[in-house]
Design an enzyme around this catalytic site. Structure first.
Site, short mmCIF file in Angstrom:
data_model
loop_
_atom_site.label_atom_id
_atom_site.label_comp_id
_atom_site.label_asym_id
_atom_site.label_seq_id
_atom_site.Cartn_x
_atom_site.Cartn_y
_atom_site.Cartn_z
CE LYS A 204 -3.52 -1.22 -0.60
NZ LYS A 204 -3.76 -2.02 -1.90
CB ALA A 205 4.28 2.07 -0.24
N GLY A 206 2.19 2.84 -2.65
CA GLY A 206 2.42 3.22 -4.06
C GLY A 206 2.72 2.40 -4.93
CB THR B 139 9.02 -8.38 -4.35
OG1 THR B 139 8.82 -9.14 -3.13
CG2 THR B 139 9.88 -7.30 -4.08
CG HIS B 140 4.02 -5.98 -1.04
ND1 HIS B 140 4.20 -4.98 -1.57
CD2 HIS B 140 2.92 -6.29 -1.34
CE1 HIS B 140 2.96 -4.40 -2.33
NE2 HIS B 140 2.34 -5.61 -1.96
NE ARG C 281 0.16 6.55 0.97
CZ ARG C 281 -1.32 6.28 0.65
NH1 ARG C 281 -1.28 4.93 0.21
NH2 ARG C 281 -2.01 6.98 0.48
CB SER D 48 -3.44 2.60 2.10
OG SER D 48 -3.64 2.35 1.20
CG MET E 223 -7.52 2.68 -8.26
SD MET E 223 -5.71 2.95 -8.11
CE MET E 223 -5.67 4.48 -8.87
N GLY F 128 -5.71 7.98 -2.71
CA GLY F 128 -4.49 8.54 -3.02
C GLY F 128 -4.05 9.96 -2.86
S1 PPS Z 1 -0.65 -2.98 -3.22
O1 PPS Z 1 -1.78 -3.73 -3.01
O2 PPS Z 1 0.28 -3.04 -1.98
O3 PPS Z 1 0.00 -3.29 -4.59
O4 PPS Z 1 -1.29 -1.40 -3.31
P1 PPS Z 1 -0.27 -0.07 -3.66
O5 PPS Z 1 -0.64 0.00 -5.12
O6 PPS Z 1 0.95 -0.20 -2.93
O7 PPS Z 1 -0.99 1.06 -2.96
C1 PPS Z 1 -2.22 1.59 -3.09
C2 PPS Z 1 -2.28 2.94 -2.64
O8 PPS Z 1 -1.68 3.81 -3.81
C3 PPS Z 1 -2.91 4.64 -4.00
N1 PPS Z 1 -2.72 5.05 -5.51
C4 PPS Z 1 -2.18 6.20 -5.89
N2 PPS Z 1 -2.01 7.31 -5.45
C5 PPS Z 1 -1.81 8.45 -6.08
N3 PPS Z 1 -1.77 8.65 -7.42
C6 PPS Z 1 -2.03 7.37 -8.05
N4 PPS Z 1 -1.74 7.29 -9.50
C7 PPS Z 1 -2.06 5.87 -7.34
N5 PPS Z 1 -2.48 4.91 -7.78
C8 PPS Z 1 -2.60 4.18 -6.49
C9 PPS Z 1 -4.17 4.11 -3.74
O9 PPS Z 1 -5.19 4.95 -4.01
C10 PPS Z 1 -3.80 3.28 -2.53
O10 PPS Z 1 -3.76 4.21 -1.65
P2 PPS Z 1 -5.14 4.80 -0.64
O11 PPS Z 1 -4.52 5.82 0.39
O12 PPS Z 1 -5.74 3.66 -0.13
O13 PPS Z 1 -6.05 5.54 -1.70
#
Ligand code: PPS
Length: 307
Positions: free
Chosen positions: A56-58, A119-120, A142, A150, A268, A271
């Site tokens: 969930k870090a991006g 990978t995580h 993050r 998240s 999503m 974000g």
């Molecule tokens: S996972 O399941 O671990 O692969 O999830 P991950 O992709 O690491 O994290 C999901 C969070 O990233 C946000 N996200 C984004 N934020 C900003 N811009 C873009 N383009 C974007 N894409 C994904 C997503 O909304 C999740 O965060 P939260 O805070 O829950 O919205």
């Protein structure tokens, strides 16, 4: 405060049974434990790119940026498959019998080079071949509180994850590292140390939000790629939260039907930076901050929890 509402929602969800085991003290699903020996022996190739994150870090965002770069801004090529299938998720697999069968390992092994792999894993559990082959790695971190929020919502919407319990209980689990992939604190610190010895680009979600163009340029440089202004603007546009939220190839609605329930909380979700303020009570925040100081006293790593 949204707290009452969230506790309400978590009570309405059916209880689920995700069995948890451990590898080297890190909580994994039983399924991940079963396949661990093969994951550890994974044969990385020198031109593999690893995208590593705490969950969930991006990750998905970075994956889309990388793919857009690799496809030189060709949106149609990036829509060839879901994020999940374009970039094998190394340590993740589902039961043989599962309707949507998935094995990150098998997918990776069958994939022609150059591969980008997700990978995580905490740094000490990265299969040795990645270091032996001197693979490039992009790590995204993050801030703890937004990462926690998240992760909590992800547990709520994803039946493949353990039951998060109440918000209060989940904070405790996160702080003690009793969540899948273990302690956030150890994860970000471990990778931070490793970046001085290996080809690792260490990025922050908050920087990506504040100045996506600048962070994309860092990725370009790291990958030794160049794109023109037009392509750069295209990458910026198509990797924005709004566009990715509406893209079935990146928003996880195309896969995991019956496992992920986007009506509970969309993948999503928001974000943004700072959503933790809508979740933590004053008391929870104080306790978290005190504990954070202790756990992060031995690192030079600094996070921003607001922009
Ligand atoms: S996972 O399941 O671990 O692969 O999830 P991950 O992709 O690491 O994290 C999901 C969070 O990233 C946000 N996200 C984004 N934020 C900003 N811009 C873009 N383009 C974007 N894409 C994904 C997503 O909304 C999740 O965060 P939260 O805070 O829950 O919205």
């Amino acid at each position: 405060m949204a707290l009452d509402k969230m506790e309400d929602l978590s009570l309405k969800e059916p209880l689920r049974q995700v069995e948890i085991g451990e590898v080297e003290g890190i909580p994994f699903t039983k399924r991940m434990c079963t396949t661990w020996d093969q994951v550890w022996k994974f044969k990385a190739r020198p031109d593999d790119l690893l995208i590593a994150t705490y969950a969930k870090a991006g990750t998905t965002w970075t994956q889309e940026i990388v793919d857009m770069i690799q496809q030189n801004g060709d949106v149609e090529k990036c829509r060839r498959a879901t994020t999940y299938r374009r970039h094998p998720f190394l340590e993740w697999s589902t039961q043989e019998s599962a309707a949507a069968r998935y094995s990150g390992l098998e997918l990776a092994e069958a994939m022609p080079s150059p591969r980008t792999i997700k990978t995580h894993l905490p740094v000490q559990l990265v299969p040795p071949s990645f270091w032996e082959q001197n693979c490039k790695i992009i790590y995204v971190a993050r801030n703890a509180k937004d990462n926690l929020v998240s992760y909590y919502h992800f547990h709520r919407m994803n039946k493949g994850m353990p039951d998060p319990g109440t918000w209060e209980e989940f904070i405790e689990k996160f702080m003690t590292g009793k969540v899948l992939w273990g302690s956030w604190y150890d994860h970000v610190k471990g990778w931070w140390k490793a970046k001085d010895k290996h080809r690792i680009l260490y990025l922050f979600y908050e920087d990506m939000k504040e100045n996506p163009k600048q962070e994309i340029q860092k990725i370009l440089k790291f990958l030794e790629r160049d794109v023109n202004q037009e392509v750069l603007n295209k990458i910026l546009h198509y990797t924005s939260f709004e566009i990715m939220k509406g893209n079935p190839m990146t928003n996880y609605t195309n896969e995991f039907q019956g496992i992920m329930d986007h009506s509970v909380s969309p993948f999503m979700r928001k974000g943004v930076v700072g959503d933790w303020k809508n979740h933590f009570t004053v008391a929870q925040n104080k306790k978290f901050d005190e504990d954070y100081k202790k756990k992060m006293a031995d690192t030079s790593l600094v996070f921003r929890s607001e922009l």
